[in-house]
Design an enzyme around this catalytic site. Structure first.
Site, PDB file in Angstrom:
ATOM      1  N   GLY A 263       1.060  -1.190   0.264  1.00  0.00           N
ATOM      2  CA  GLY A 263      -0.164   0.209  -0.125  1.00  0.00           C
ATOM      3  C   GLY A 263       0.986   1.556  -0.238  1.00  0.00           C
ATOM      4  N   SER A 264       0.670   2.436   0.849  1.00  0.00           N
ATOM      5  CA  SER A 264       1.023   4.039   0.226  1.00  0.00           C
ATOM      6  C   SER A 264       2.339   3.346   0.965  1.00  0.00           C
ATOM      7  CB  SER A 264       0.010   5.167   1.271  1.00  0.00           C
ATOM      8  OG  SER A 264      -1.383   4.724   0.508  1.00  0.00           O
ATOM      9  N   VAL A 265       2.629   3.006   2.075  1.00  0.00           N
ATOM     10  CA  VAL A 265       4.155   3.596   2.292  1.00  0.00           C
ATOM     11  C   VAL A 265       5.067   2.973   0.602  1.00  0.00           C
ATOM     12  CG1 VAL A 265       5.624   2.586   4.014  1.00  0.00           C
ATOM     13  CG2 VAL A 265       3.947   2.414   4.875  1.00  0.00           C
ATOM     14  N   LEU A 266       4.923   2.459  -0.222  1.00  0.00           N
ATOM     15  CA  LEU A 266       5.598   2.217  -0.891  1.00  0.00           C
ATOM     16  C   LEU A 266       5.878   3.730  -1.521  1.00  0.00           C
ATOM     17  CD1 LEU A 266       7.397  -0.206  -2.369  1.00  0.00           C
ATOM     18  CD2 LEU A 266       5.912   0.035  -3.983  1.00  0.00           C
ATOM     19  N   LYS A 267       4.738   4.502  -1.377  1.00  0.00           N
ATOM     20  CA  LYS A 267       5.066   5.907  -1.557  1.00  0.00           C
ATOM     21  C   LYS A 267       6.478   6.528  -1.394  1.00  0.00           C
ATOM     22  CE  LYS A 267       0.003   6.768  -2.400  1.00  0.00           C
ATOM     23  NZ  LYS A 267      -0.949   7.157  -1.582  1.00  0.00           N
TER      24      LYS A 267
END
Length: 690
Positions: free
Chosen positions: A303-307
């Site tokens: 999810g968004s932690v990969l941003k």
């Protein structure tokens, strides 16, 4: 007379043949005789001990006992005295005090319907008994009650990084083969099974016809070789606190699973790591819930932690214009609609707000600006799609779905790519170390503890890029539009990224519903001088009475604060540290005077007047008022350990080579061996703490 003479000659010839050849019916009589009067006794090797970073025992060998009852009336002494259970009611009543079985059930076990049964056992209730319980039962003098001894593994901390440390046990069916060796089947116990496992020795004895050993000088002995000890980077203080925080949150919100890891940002040392569901390694309670070490064996969409990686790649490759505006809310890619978590969006906003708001549309725009080829190259530079190499079994490398433009776009916000927890920590370390990525480490040494040095896993981005991404991670926490404002910790600057990942359903597609997500947070602290990275994931909370960020903050904030406070204490202690002077070959009087001048305590182990060994060794850096043990020439003698800490007692065990059995917590108040007793030949000393 001729017939008798012939028979006599035949016997004489037969005896002569046997005497000359030493064989009869193909049997070597010499070997058969030796076998009768010789015997091998196995000398069991001890499995290596697993320690944490401070020398606290996480796993060590001990013996367990299984109780059984002989019922057959044929089992009697030569004088017909019963060796079987004669009084079943008395036996059942006595055993019920020490076994987790009722008196009625024990009596039922002692009175089977089949009268021909020779002996009975008591299932799991009668197994894995400690030595103290065995002795208590023996004091009841119950006729017909006996014990079988077997090696087992002691995990003194119970629920404590259970999947990481792992377990070792005797394989099923090994008793039939005569083997009692413990085998690691999970975690560090499994990964380092070869190093932890020792080599059994043997003693070849010559016996008389009664079985007593004779000719001691001719006995052949091969000493057992004990397994090597393994030292981990785990910090028991941090680990215990993390376990308590996870248990509290797990009980209240009932998620399907949770993971949490605290890592030293500079060295990659894993200081605390746990998961839920977990189990008690001592009692094995809960071990059937999840056998896998989900920290390394499970692949999931982050999810968004990969941003963090997406923004880093865009900045580093020169495809990021922070002041450029874009329309948030949704975007079409190959005819498919991709939406922000706030589906209405925030209108026209600059790209420098996309990360803090966790805008999927903003990340898709960055991916399209970079191009699929450039973005994939950064995915690989950040170490995804290959194992980190952490010393834990079963690590998954992860997968990537990247064939279509839609796949390429969704990876920008952490979908279509599978990762493991350690890969996420490794990626975040690049932001904390000016672009240099650090490998996570759980091992501090085999055989002896070693100084941990950082292992570089690559330099995916420039230092300038890392600083810009760090600022964006601070915006997540401190901007009024940031998604991680709940992670603020007074007195410390925090940088973080929140995540909400959809979960693939059993029939394809993503699950719907407010709690059908993997919620996560990855944080760095302090942001201006990174020391720790804390990464937490939570899957499908069953009782979601608070927001995901609020739930995760109940682990993140107190855990990170505790770690940072320990750092302050350590830095304060470091200013007071003492480098231990060498006192070898000096008189005991001069040695004590020299060390006491350094504000150190001293204790003599021996009655001599010259120092032959010291622990800690010369050059060791320790805190003031710590104890230095001095072994003297002459016979070793038992010191007065009253008031000693557990750490001091472990030093005594290391210096003397004698097993010190420590019970309780606190400081020593009772020792099994009197002060000034000779230690020569002593195998174990028992010390009680309170």
């Amino acid at each position: 007379m001729l017939i008798i003479a012939a028979i006599f000659l035949i016997f004489m010839g037969r005896f002569a043949y046997i005497a000359a050849t030493g064989h009869i019916a193909g049997v070597d009589l010499t070997k058969r005789s030796n076998k009768k009067y010789e015997g091998d006794s196995v000398i069991r090797a001890q499995r290596g001990t697993i320690y944490d970073s401070s020398g606290n025992v996480l796993a060590q060998d001990t013996n367990a006992y299984a109780v059984y009852a002989v019922l057959s009336h044929d089992y009697v002494t030569a004088g017909k005295k019963p060796l079987y259970v004669a009084d079943k009611k008395k036996t059942a009543k006595a055993l019920s005090k020490y076994l987790p079985m009722s008196e009625a059930n024990i009596y039922k076990q002692l009175t089977p319907k089949n009268k021909a049964v020779y002996q009975v056992e008591f299932g799991s209730a009668g197994q894995n008994l400690s030595l103290s319980i065995k002795r208590k039962i023996e004091k009841q003098h119950l006729t017909g009650i006996y014990f079988k001894e077997s090696p087992t593994r002691l995990y003194p901390n119970g629920t404590f990084a259970s999947h990481v440390v792992g377990i070792a046990q005797t394989p099923k069916g090994s008793e039939d083969s005569g083997s009692q060796d413990l085998v690691g089947v999970m975690g560090v116990e499994k990964y380092f099974n070869e190093q932890l496992t020792g080599q059994d020795g043997y003693k070849n004895l010559t016996k008389d016809s009664y079985g007593y050993s004779i000719n001691q000088n001719k006995n052949k002995v091969k000493a057992a070789k004990n397994g090597q000890d393994v030292y981990l980077t785990l910090d028991s203080r941090m680990q215990s606190y993390l376990e308590s925080l996870l248990s509290k949150v797990n009980k209240k919100y009932q998620p399907a699973s949770m993971n949490a890891v605290l890592m030293n940002a500079k060295t990659g040392e894993i200081l605390a790591a746990s998961q839920r569901p977990t189990f008690n390694a001592s009692t094995k309670k809960g071990i059937g819930d999840v056998w896998r070490d989900t920290l390394v064996e499970d692949g999931y969409e982050p999810g968004s932690v990969l941003k963090i990686a997406t923004l880093s790649a865009a900045i580093d490759s020169g495809h990021y214009n922070p002041d450029q505006y874009y329309k948030s809310g949704s975007v079409l890619v190959s005819g498919k609609k991709i939406s922000d978590w706030q589906t209405a969006g925030w209108g026209m906003i600059p790209l420098n707000q996309a990360f803090a708001r966790s805008s999927n549309v903003g990340m898709v725009k960055l991916e399209q600006e970079m191009g699929a080829k450039t973005w994939k190259s950064y995915i690989e530079k950040f170490g995804f799609l290959k194992k980190t190499g952490i010393e834990l079994p079963g690590e998954t490398a992860g997968t990537l779905q990247y064939e279509r433009p839609l796949d390429q776009a969704t990876t920008s916000f952490g979908q279509g790519i599978n990762v493991n927890v350690m890969q996420m920590l490794q990626m975040t370390s690049a932001i904390a170390n000016n672009g240099t990525m650090i490998k996570p480490q759980i091992l501090a040494g085999v055989g002896q503890e070693q100084q941990i040095t950082p292992i570089k896993a690559g330099k995916p981005i420039k230092a300038s890029t890392a600083k810009k991404v760090m600022q964006n991670m601070e915006d997540v926490v401190y901007k009024d539009y940031g998604t991680g404002q709940v992670y603020q910790i007074p007195g410390y600057k925090i940088a973080a990224k929140t995540g909400t990942a959809q979960i693939t359903g059993p029939n394809g597609g993503y699950l719907t519903g407010a709690s059908n997500y993997i919620f996560s947070v990855s944080g760095i602290a302090p942001a201006d001088d990174p020391k720790y990275i804390l990464y937490i994931t939570m899957k499908q909370p069953g009782n979601m009475t608070d927001s995901a960020e609020t739930i995760l903050s109940q682990v993140f904030n107190p855990m990170m604060k505790r770690a940072l406070e320990y750092t302050k204490e350590a830095e304060k202690d470091k200013q007071q540290q003492v480098k231990v002077a060498s006192v070898l070959s000096q008189s005991t009087k001069d040695a004590q005077k020299k060390l006491e001048a350094q504000n150190l305590k001293t204790t003599l182990v021996g009655s001599g007047n010259l120092v032959v060994q010291q622990l800690p060794k010369a050059g060791s850096v320790i805190l003031p008022n710590q104890r230095v043990l001095l072994m003297t020439n002459g016979a070793m003698t038992m010191p007065d350990v009253n008031g000693w800490s557990k750490n001091d007692l472990l030093k005594l065990a290391q210096l003397t080579g004698i097993d010190v059995d420590i019970k309780g917590s606190g400081y020593a108040y009772h020792q099994s061996l009197a002060v000034n007793s000779l230690l020569d030949g002593v195998k174990q000393i028992k010390v009680q703490l309170k």
